[in-house]
Scaffold this motif. Structure first.
Motif, mmCIF file in Angstrom:
data_model
loop_
_atom_site.group_PDB
_atom_site.id
_atom_site.type_symbol
_atom_site.label_atom_id
_atom_site.label_comp_id
_atom_site.label_asym_id
_atom_site.label_seq_id
_atom_site.Cartn_x
_atom_site.Cartn_y
_atom_site.Cartn_z
ATOM 1 N N VAL A 156 -1.064 12.339 4.299
ATOM 2 C CA VAL A 156 0.208 12.690 4.944
ATOM 3 C C VAL A 156 1.370 12.282 4.042
ATOM 4 O O VAL A 156 2.351 13.023 3.898
ATOM 5 C CB VAL A 156 0.313 12.008 6.331
ATOM 6 N N THR A 157 1.259 11.117 3.420
ATOM 7 C CA THR A 157 2.309 10.625 2.530
ATOM 8 C C THR A 157 2.466 11.547 1.319
ATOM 9 O O THR A 157 3.590 11.898 0.936
ATOM 10 C CB THR A 157 2.008 9.186 2.069
ATOM 11 N N ILE A 158 1.358 11.961 0.734
ATOM 12 C CA ILE A 158 1.415 12.860 -0.421
ATOM 13 C C ILE A 158 2.052 14.192 -0.031
ATOM 14 O O ILE A 158 2.900 14.726 -0.764
ATOM 15 C CB ILE A 158 0.011 13.057 -1.027
ATOM 16 N N ALA A 159 1.689 14.713 1.134
ATOM 17 C CA ALA A 159 2.279 15.979 1.602
ATOM 18 C C ALA A 159 3.786 15.822 1.803
ATOM 19 O O ALA A 159 4.564 16.711 1.436
ATOM 20 C CB ALA A 159 1.612 16.424 2.897
ATOM 21 N N ARG A 160 4.224 14.680 2.350
ATOM 22 C CA ARG A 160 5.653 14.435 2.560
ATOM 23 C C ARG A 160 6.381 14.356 1.221
ATOM 24 O O ARG A 160 7.450 14.954 1.038
ATOM 25 C CB ARG A 160 5.868 13.140 3.348
ATOM 26 N N THR A 189 11.724 7.393 -0.528
ATOM 27 C CA THR A 189 11.187 6.066 -0.263
ATOM 28 C C THR A 189 9.747 6.182 0.201
ATOM 29 O O THR A 189 9.437 6.951 1.113
ATOM 30 C CB THR A 189 12.017 5.350 0.815
ATOM 31 N N VAL A 190 8.880 5.421 -0.430
ATOM 32 C CA VAL A 190 7.473 5.360 -0.040
ATOM 33 C C VAL A 190 7.187 3.911 0.336
ATOM 34 O O VAL A 190 7.289 3.023 -0.501
ATOM 35 C CB VAL A 190 6.543 5.811 -1.192
ATOM 36 N N TRP A 191 6.862 3.694 1.590
ATOM 37 C CA TRP A 191 6.567 2.344 2.064
ATOM 38 C C TRP A 191 5.140 1.972 1.687
ATOM 39 O O TRP A 191 4.241 2.817 1.659
ATOM 40 C CB TRP A 191 6.765 2.254 3.571
ATOM 41 N N GLU A 192 4.933 0.707 1.418
ATOM 42 C CA GLU A 192 3.620 0.211 1.025
ATOM 43 C C GLU A 192 2.553 0.596 2.045
ATOM 44 O O GLU A 192 1.452 1.013 1.683
ATOM 45 C CB GLU A 192 3.680 -1.314 0.868
ATOM 46 N N CYS A 193 2.898 0.513 3.316
ATOM 47 C CA CYS A 193 1.915 0.816 4.363
ATOM 48 C C CYS A 193 1.562 2.306 4.422
ATOM 49 O O CYS A 193 0.560 2.683 5.016
ATOM 50 C CB CYS A 193 2.401 0.324 5.725
ATOM 51 N N GLU A 194 2.370 3.159 3.774
ATOM 52 C CA GLU A 194 2.073 4.593 3.740
ATOM 53 C C GLU A 194 1.041 4.940 2.671
ATOM 54 O O GLU A 194 0.634 6.089 2.546
ATOM 55 C CB GLU A 194 3.355 5.396 3.465
ATOM 56 N N LEU A 195 0.631 3.951 1.892
ATOM 57 C CA LEU A 195 -0.317 4.184 0.817
ATOM 58 C C LEU A 195 -1.752 3.814 1.196
ATOM 59 O O LEU A 195 -2.628 3.814 0.341
ATOM 60 C CB LEU A 195 0.118 3.412 -0.435
ATOM 61 N N SER A 196 -1.978 3.515 2.466
ATOM 62 C CA SER A 196 -3.338 3.206 2.904
ATOM 63 C C SER A 196 -4.175 4.475 2.898
ATOM 64 O O SER A 196 -3.643 5.593 2.937
ATOM 65 C CB SER A 196 -3.321 2.603 4.315
ATOM 66 N N LYS A 197 -5.482 4.329 2.843
ATOM 67 C CA LYS A 197 -6.372 5.491 2.822
ATOM 68 C C LYS A 197 -6.141 6.393 4.023
ATOM 69 O O LYS A 197 -6.210 7.607 3.922
ATOM 70 C CB LYS A 197 -7.830 5.039 2.789
ATOM 71 N N LYS A 198 -5.840 5.772 5.169
ATOM 72 C CA LYS A 198 -5.675 6.525 6.410
ATOM 73 C C LYS A 198 -4.461 7.462 6.368
ATOM 74 O O LYS A 198 -4.508 8.574 6.874
ATOM 75 C CB LYS A 198 -5.552 5.535 7.578
ATOM 76 N N SER A 199 -3.374 7.019 5.746
ATOM 77 C CA SER A 199 -2.141 7.812 5.780
ATOM 78 C C SER A 199 -1.768 8.429 4.434
ATOM 79 O O SER A 199 -0.728 9.072 4.311
ATOM 80 C CB SER A 199 -0.994 6.950 6.293
#
Length: 140
Positions: A77-81, A64-74
């Protein structure tokens, strides 16, 4: 939504509101018609969990990838996860395939589970969409 072509993974991008991203500062229940929205989001969460369980039964891995995890800031980290989860999913799938090759009874049980689950989903879909008329296509 993103669907990977490898059988072991399905990764929808989830909106924090419609799928109830608890703990997210962007997830806020509307002030009007609160009860309706809480019930609606609860149904979405329950459906998401059921679908994840069904996919797991079919030897898929849901990331699961949450929309808020796709911001430039995170994003990093999301890609690594996601990369770590894909690696783990690949290893899990390889173990599953090896077990199916080695154990015929396990393979039969898995095939039976797949057939039962597919029949259940098909029955649910037929019930859900029985009111929609099917129009025959015109021949050219």
């Amino acid at each position: 939504m993103i669907y990977f072509l490898i059988k072991t993974c399905r990764s929808p991008r989830r909106d924090y509101f419609w799928h109830g991203h608890r703990g997210c500062p962007k997830y806020v229940v509307p002030k009007s018609n609160t009860e309706f929205w809480q019930e609606k989001v609860a149904r979405n969460i329950a459906r998401d969990e059921l679908n994840a369980q069904r996919l797991d039964t079919l030897a898929w891995t849901v990331i699961t990838v949450w929309e808020c995890e796709l911001s430039k800031k995170s994003l990093a980290v999301t890609i690594a996860r996601i990369e770590a989860e894909l690696t783990a999913a690949k290893e899990k799938h390889e173990r599953y395939c090896a077990l199916r090759r080695q154990n015929r009874e396990f393979a039969r049980e898995q095939a039976q589970k797949h057939r039962e689950l597919l029949a259940q989903v098909q029955a649910e879909l037929e019930k859900q969409f029985q009111h929609i008329p099917v129009k025959p296509r015109k021949k050219k």
